[in-house]
Scaffold this active site. Sequence first.
Site, PDB file in Angstrom:
ATOM      1  N   HIS A 224       5.297  -9.843   0.319  1.00  0.00           N
ATOM      2  CA  HIS A 224       4.394  -8.827   0.860  1.00  0.00           C
ATOM      3  C   HIS A 224       4.182  -7.653  -0.095  1.00  0.00           C
ATOM      4  O   HIS A 224       4.249  -6.497   0.331  1.00  0.00           O
ATOM      5  CB  HIS A 224       4.941  -8.284   2.190  1.00  0.00           C
ATOM      6  CG  HIS A 224       5.051  -9.282   3.281  1.00  0.00           C
ATOM      7  ND1 HIS A 224       5.771  -9.057   4.439  1.00  0.00           N
ATOM      8  CD2 HIS A 224       4.525 -10.530   3.421  1.00  0.00           C
ATOM      9  CE1 HIS A 224       5.697 -10.104   5.229  1.00  0.00           C
ATOM     10  NE2 HIS A 224       4.942 -11.012   4.631  1.00  0.00           N
ATOM     11  N   PRO A 225       3.906  -7.864  -1.364  1.00  0.00           N
ATOM     12  CA  PRO A 225       3.701  -6.713  -2.249  1.00  0.00           C
ATOM     13  C   PRO A 225       2.409  -5.976  -1.917  1.00  0.00           C
ATOM     14  O   PRO A 225       1.367  -6.591  -1.689  1.00  0.00           O
ATOM     15  CB  PRO A 225       3.638  -7.343  -3.642  1.00  0.00           C
ATOM     16  CG  PRO A 225       3.150  -8.735  -3.407  1.00  0.00           C
ATOM     17  CD  PRO A 225       3.742  -9.147  -2.086  1.00  0.00           C
TER      18      PRO A 225
END
Length: 541
Positions: free
Chosen positions: A477-478
């Site tokens: 989930h960057p």
Amino acid sequence: MSEPTPIEGEYDYIIIGAGSAGCLLANRLSADAQKRVLLLEAGGRDNWIWFHIPVGYLFAIGNPRSDWCFKTEPEAGLNGRVLNYPRGKAIGGSSAINAMIYMRGQAADYDHWRQLGLTGWGWDDVLPYFKKHENHFLGDSDKYGVGGELRIEPPRVHWQLLEAFRAAAAEAGIKSIADFNTGDNEGCCAFHVNQKRGRRWSSATAFLKPVLQRPNLRLETGCLAEAIVFDGRRAAGVRWRQGGETRSARCRGEVILAAGAIGSPQLLLLSGVGPAGHLRECGIAVVLDRPGVGANLQDHLQLRLIYKVEGIKTLNERYHAPLGFAGMLAEYALFRRGPLTMAPSQLGLFTRSDSDQVRANLQYHVQPLSLDKFGDPLHRFPAFTASVANLQPSSRGQVRLASRQAADAPAIKPNYLSTDQDRRVAASAIRLTRRIVRQPALAAYRPTEYLPGSSVPEDDEQALIKAAGDIGTTIFHPVGTAKMGLPSDPLAVVDERLRVIGLERLRVVDASVMPTITSGNTNAPTMMIAEKGAALIGAAA
């Protein structure tokens, strides 16, 4: 360098990246037949079976056909480990290999953005953009939309083990709820998934492929973008490498970066937009000194606690049984049901790590399977994974260039567990997981902790923090590396209309613009950003 070969004519919009955001943008912006749209994708087409069968993530993650196979720098908070950092490598981007979980996050996430001064980004503001592209199995309501391109369905497989975990959570004081996506996701229930009748429903499937016949939309794949071309401070085109040849296109309207939280800052830096000192170190001429490019990297670190069990089915032993996979394949082919329809996680749980938290700050992904890491085979013993992530981390990392060559992977440094707050939450998360697993609802299956293991004492904070560093990994989930902000914010890269501050006709429209990470899986919020971004771009035109 030889002169790039131009492709004919000028475009009104050039979109870089055909991922979760780029496919939606291409759909919306090409709906105006008077606008020429060029969509550039560095990966290929999604013409591989494992892009479409949901359990294909087991084969796609870590495979260079479908994954850029990035790695982090050594992480001090993870005891010096280097992590694999998957990113999708095909049309659809990471939505072609992700967990398919439809999760908006919490209303407070977006209200916080509005409180930062970002007008139009509160929960009530963004909800219509979520609903616009939804085709939700729960039907039309004030909460959900129908008739949109993105299909959302319930899971199509049932596991007794997950029901037992849900009962154990209730015994531990975490209530069952009906739905995670109404603004407050605290509680436990099944995830909704981006599937249609047992098939993955990626951004490419939903938004791009149905409109590729439009004469004003051109898709080019295998295009490794090398730079945005500027006329002074105005974005005027793009240069890329394709099939061993350097090519370019001119833009009379807007260049739109939608290459994701790793790709978008990398291309900005390669184009001379970013921290001036870093650009000069790389031998890149500075177009605009923008210190926030590549900064503010946020991600959800998942702590993957694994428990061996007895007397109850898990995917591990079913997969490894004689003819096990063949049986699952037959079930899928005949009925579009069974384990091959599985998202990595079917059961979710949102709760607070301690009583001081004002809202849920932990998310569990509970899986009736276990493996050492994604891309590795399933274990041969029956087990489940209770993966828990800090939803609102205070640690901040960065993306920097490793070289001035676009083909070289960037240097990714998330800086996990770099703050006292994050380390405390990690220790609390391990304690809470153990408390849930000790409840009577799971006792009959004799859960035994495989990772991090019972040798890690619960009353030793430092031992728990070290264990978190040993088992922690990205949950993919960057966000945040080209953050939205006011001009007064020194790390802001784009304004509330997603325009790069200090430049003309250049926007970033993807997960990198999030000022703070949302409290849950980030794919649905990224599509919402693209939906709102398309409206902003259309209004400007």
